[in-house]
Scaffold this motif. Structure first.
Motif, mmCIF file in Angstrom:
data_model
loop_
_atom_site.group_PDB
_atom_site.id
_atom_site.type_symbol
_atom_site.label_atom_id
_atom_site.label_comp_id
_atom_site.label_asym_id
_atom_site.label_seq_id
_atom_site.Cartn_x
_atom_site.Cartn_y
_atom_site.Cartn_z
ATOM 1 N N ASP A 270 34.825 34.197 33.194
ATOM 2 C CA ASP A 270 33.716 34.241 34.151
ATOM 3 C C ASP A 270 34.186 34.668 35.534
ATOM 4 O O ASP A 270 33.529 35.483 36.199
ATOM 5 N N LEU A 271 35.305 34.121 36.001
ATOM 6 C CA LEU A 271 35.820 34.518 37.309
ATOM 7 C C LEU A 271 36.155 36.005 37.317
ATOM 8 O O LEU A 271 35.870 36.709 38.299
ATOM 9 N N SER A 272 36.739 36.507 36.257
ATOM 10 C CA SER A 272 37.112 37.926 36.195
ATOM 11 C C SER A 272 35.889 38.820 36.346
ATOM 12 O O SER A 272 35.908 39.796 37.108
ATOM 13 N N ILE A 273 34.808 38.487 35.636
ATOM 14 C CA ILE A 273 33.601 39.314 35.683
ATOM 15 C C ILE A 273 32.950 39.252 37.060
ATOM 16 O O ILE A 273 32.576 40.285 37.643
ATOM 17 N N ILE A 274 32.827 38.052 37.618
ATOM 18 C CA ILE A 274 32.148 37.904 38.912
ATOM 19 C C ILE A 274 32.990 38.502 40.031
ATOM 20 O O ILE A 274 32.463 39.193 40.922
ATOM 21 N N ALA A 275 34.290 38.257 40.029
ATOM 22 C CA ALA A 275 35.142 38.821 41.066
ATOM 23 C C ALA A 275 35.171 40.340 40.994
ATOM 24 O O ALA A 275 35.199 41.022 42.030
ATOM 25 N N ASP A 276 35.137 40.884 39.790
ATOM 26 C CA ASP A 276 35.091 42.345 39.637
ATOM 27 C C ASP A 276 33.793 42.911 40.235
ATOM 28 O O ASP A 276 33.814 43.931 40.928
ATOM 29 N N ARG A 277 32.678 42.231 39.973
ATOM 30 C CA ARG A 277 31.409 42.688 40.557
ATOM 31 C C ARG A 277 31.469 42.654 42.082
ATOM 32 O O ARG A 277 31.047 43.609 42.748
ATOM 33 N N ILE A 278 32.027 41.574 42.642
ATOM 34 C CA ILE A 278 32.107 41.459 44.097
ATOM 35 C C ILE A 278 33.054 42.513 44.665
ATOM 36 O O ILE A 278 32.778 43.111 45.716
ATOM 37 N N TYR A 279 34.153 42.777 43.959
ATOM 38 C CA TYR A 279 35.054 43.832 44.415
ATOM 39 C C TYR A 279 34.321 45.167 44.498
ATOM 40 O O TYR A 279 34.463 45.909 45.471
ATOM 41 N N HIS A 280 33.536 45.486 43.479
ATOM 42 C CA HIS A 280 32.845 46.779 43.479
ATOM 43 C C HIS A 280 31.727 46.835 44.520
ATOM 44 O O HIS A 280 31.312 47.931 44.904
ATOM 45 N N GLU A 281 31.272 45.688 44.982
ATOM 46 C CA GLU A 281 30.329 45.666 46.104
ATOM 47 C C GLU A 281 31.046 45.879 47.437
ATOM 48 O O GLU A 281 30.398 46.211 48.444
#
Length: 417
Positions: free
Chosen positions: A173-184
């Motif tokens: 879950d952290l990997s998916i959410i952090a990846d989304r925030i990185y791409h933002e």
């Protein structure tokens, strides 16, 4: 915090890797991992993780990622196993993976089937496009990360250089959410993980490492701006009450205890520990939780508090009260999840002596020493956090999920072998 990068040392690591048939990048990854792991104000005992992405001789994209059971200060090439990058990247847009599914995926991606399990944060390392990725639990970062409503403060300190990630349990879950925030925030140079720590990344080893040092220094400067002094690691210099030690040993070495075959007591008394142990509300502060989530697997959710003059009966009463509190904690939280939980032992791993110091408990000298080092860092972080605002770590439910997370328990078993 000062950078300890040295061009000559870096070159020696790179040359040694090439001589061993490895890549220069892996050599530099080992070098900066040692720099990070050698500083107790960045990581301690298995904490943090590092990675580097490389291209194999046949053109395959690989990532070397810290393996479970290795410490960054002593890590060598076998502790940075290579995984094929493509299957990891495919999970970004796939279905949610359970913990066993994620572990199976990571093991299937290993280029060496005998290698240790990749870090539980391997997917996040893979998703970040930079070649080098560093993750630490720096003391200064924790003093600020364990505050409420820090998003605006982080923006004020770092501008757009760090992207803010609200607390999410490590793993898929952290990997998916952090990846989304990185791409933002694609121009960011790192991720600030609430209640957890810091990621930095760059396309070369020195830049990623020195970004870590710079961002930790900026956290130190923010603390100083508020008049908060963050003390460095300190040697234990307080006298120990040997009679109290003997009473504790007698109370702990009993049938049914994890210390039935003997207990090792690691006593620490530093200026920072005495400052913490002397707080009128030290018990309430201790009950809030650990400074970073993975500490809970080694030192339990909170310490047992005693006075220096406790006799045998008072120590036994304190142990009984601790056990009752722990059973209630387990009962409150074990029914929240569909996965059955089996309660761990109900004994503390830290005994805080008011105004004096702390005992870290272990069934071995290694376990006690590790717990003692974590306590030493934690008290300095808590002191700074309380002076800055209010020490506010993850909530009880999140702490329980971390303590009873099968992946963390497996990591602890590897570390203790």
């Amino acid at each position: 915090m000062q950078s300890r990068w040295n061009d000559e040392n870096a070159a020696r690591y790179a040359e040694a890797a090439l001589a061993a048939g490895q890549s220069e990048a892996l050599g530099l990854r080992i070098y900066t991992s040692h720099l990070i792991g050698g500083d107790p104000d960045l990581v301690l005992h298995g904490g943090g993780n590092t990675s580097v992405k490389v291209t194999s001789g046949n053109g395959q994209a690989l990532m070397h990622i810290k393996g479970s059971g290795w410490d960054l200060d002593t890590i060598e090439a076998p502790g940075l196993p290579a995984v094929h990058l493509e299957p990891l990247l495919e999970t970004r847009n796939g279905p949610k993976l359970s913990d066993p599914e994620m572990v199976a995926l990571l093991r299937a991606a290993l280029t060496d089937a005998e290698a240790p399990n990749p870090s539980v944060e391997a997917l996040l390392h893979a998703f970040l496009p930079a070649a080098f990725v560093d993750h630490t639990h720096a003391t200064a970062i924790l003093a600020l990360a364990d505050q409420t409503d820090m998003r605006d403060t982080v923006r004020h300190i770092y501008g757009g250089r760090l992207a803010y990630v609200p607390y999410v349990m490590p793993g898929f879950d952290l990997s998916i959410i952090a990846d989304r925030i990185y791409h933002e925030h694609p121009d960011c140079e790192g991720l600030w993980l609430e209640n957890h720590g810091l990621f930095t990344f760059a396309d070369n080893a020195r830049a990623s490492y020195e970004r870590m040092i710079e961002f930790v220094t900026m956290a130190e400067q923010e603390l100083a701006r508020k008049g908060v002094t963050l003390t460095g690691p300190q040697p234990s210099d307080g006298a120990e009450d040997m009679a109290l030690r003997a009473r504790l040993e007698t109370a702990l070495v009993r049938d049914g205890s994890p210390f039935a075959n003997g207990v090792v007591l690691d006593y620490r008394s530093t200026a920072a520990i005495r400052d913490h142990a002397g707080k009128a509300d030290v018990e309430e502060i201790g009950l809030r939780g650990t400074v970073t989530p993975d500490h809970v697997i080694r030192i339990k959710p909170w310490p047992m508090i005693i006075d220096a003059d406790f006799d045998a009966a008072a120590i036994n009463a304190a142990l009984a009260a601790y056990a009752e509190r722990y059973r209630a904690y387990f009962a409150r939280n074990a029914t929240r999840t569909s996965e059955p939980k089996q309660m761990l032992d109900v004994y503390p791993r830290v005994v805080l002596v008011r105004n004096k110091g702390v005992y870290a408990l272990g069934a071995s000298a290694k376990a006690a020493m590790i717990a003692g080092d974590l306590c030493e860092q934690a008290t300095r972080a808590i002191n700074a956090a309380e002076a800055y605002g209010r020490f506010t770590p993850i909530c009880e439910a999140d702490l329980f999920d971390m303590e009873y997370w099968s992946l963390e328990q497996a990591k602890l078993q590897v570390a203790n072998t």
